[in-house]
Design a protein around this motif. Structure first.
Motif, mmCIF file in Angstrom:
data_model
loop_
_atom_site.group_PDB
_atom_site.id
_atom_site.type_symbol
_atom_site.label_atom_id
_atom_site.label_comp_id
_atom_site.label_asym_id
_atom_site.label_seq_id
_atom_site.Cartn_x
_atom_site.Cartn_y
_atom_site.Cartn_z
ATOM 1 N N ASN A 16 27.917 44.407 39.562
ATOM 2 C CA ASN A 16 29.231 44.434 40.200
ATOM 3 C C ASN A 16 29.150 44.502 41.716
ATOM 4 O OD1 ASN A 16 31.526 44.465 38.143
ATOM 5 N ND2 ASN A 16 30.023 45.831 37.246
ATOM 6 N N ALA A 17 28.091 45.107 42.239
ATOM 7 C CA ALA A 17 27.915 45.214 43.690
ATOM 8 C C ALA A 17 27.092 44.054 44.250
ATOM 9 C CB ALA A 17 27.244 46.535 44.039
ATOM 10 N N ASP A 39 28.255 49.589 51.699
ATOM 11 C CA ASP A 39 29.623 49.061 51.668
ATOM 12 C C ASP A 39 29.865 48.240 50.404
ATOM 13 O OD1 ASP A 39 30.097 50.253 54.130
ATOM 14 O OD2 ASP A 39 29.859 48.383 55.270
ATOM 15 N N ALA A 40 28.898 47.425 49.996
ATOM 16 C CA ALA A 40 29.045 46.598 48.797
ATOM 17 C C ALA A 40 29.152 47.468 47.544
ATOM 18 C CB ALA A 40 27.868 45.636 48.677
ATOM 19 N N ILE A 41 28.362 48.520 47.493
ATOM 20 C CA ILE A 41 28.400 49.427 46.344
ATOM 21 C C ILE A 41 29.728 50.180 46.311
ATOM 22 C CG2 ILE A 41 27.334 51.500 45.344
ATOM 23 C CD1 ILE A 41 24.632 50.360 46.492
ATOM 24 N N ARG A 42 30.150 50.654 47.456
ATOM 25 C CA ARG A 42 31.436 51.358 47.520
ATOM 26 C C ARG A 42 32.579 50.440 47.097
ATOM 27 N NH1 ARG A 42 33.378 55.968 51.078
ATOM 28 N NH2 ARG A 42 35.606 55.964 50.700
ATOM 29 N N GLU A 46 35.311 51.003 44.173
ATOM 30 C CA GLU A 46 36.748 51.037 44.456
ATOM 31 C C GLU A 46 37.496 49.947 43.690
ATOM 32 O OE1 GLU A 46 36.646 50.921 48.732
ATOM 33 O OE2 GLU A 46 36.626 53.119 48.867
ATOM 34 N N THR A 47 36.901 48.782 43.567
ATOM 35 C CA THR A 47 37.512 47.689 42.801
ATOM 36 C C THR A 47 37.662 48.075 41.333
ATOM 37 O OG1 THR A 47 36.628 46.045 44.333
ATOM 38 C CG2 THR A 47 37.239 45.259 42.144
ATOM 39 N N ALA A 48 36.725 48.874 40.843
ATOM 40 C CA ALA A 48 36.756 49.321 39.448
ATOM 41 C C ALA A 48 37.668 50.521 39.235
ATOM 42 C CB ALA A 48 35.343 49.651 38.983
#
Length: 73
Positions: A16-17, A39-42, A46-48
């Motif tokens: 997902n990231a 940032d990509a992991i966060r 947040e999208t999830a």
């Protein structure tokens, strides 16, 4: 904590990231990562439906957003 709240394994988060599972393992060991990777992991969290909450006397944490259910991968 966020992965568990979503029912995700390390591979789910990595997918997902859009990072490698090794990157997630490094994050969880507390190793230094590039800010763009964090940032990509966060963003994936947040999208999830994960909300990051500031310290409120008990330290920072995470929770599922209101009106949100974990999104499948």
């Amino acid at each position: 904590m966020a992965r568990v709240a979503l029912g995700w394994g390390t591979r789910d988060l990595a997918r997902n990231a859009e990072v490698s599972p090794d990157t997630i393992a490094r994050l969880e060991r507390g190793e230094q990562l590039k800010s763009s990777t964090i940032d990509a992991i966060r963003l994936a969290f947040e999208t999830a439906g994960i909300e990051f909450i500031p310290a409120n006397g008990g330290g920072p944490g995470v929770r599922l957003a209101r009106n949100s259910e974990p999104k499948s991968t």
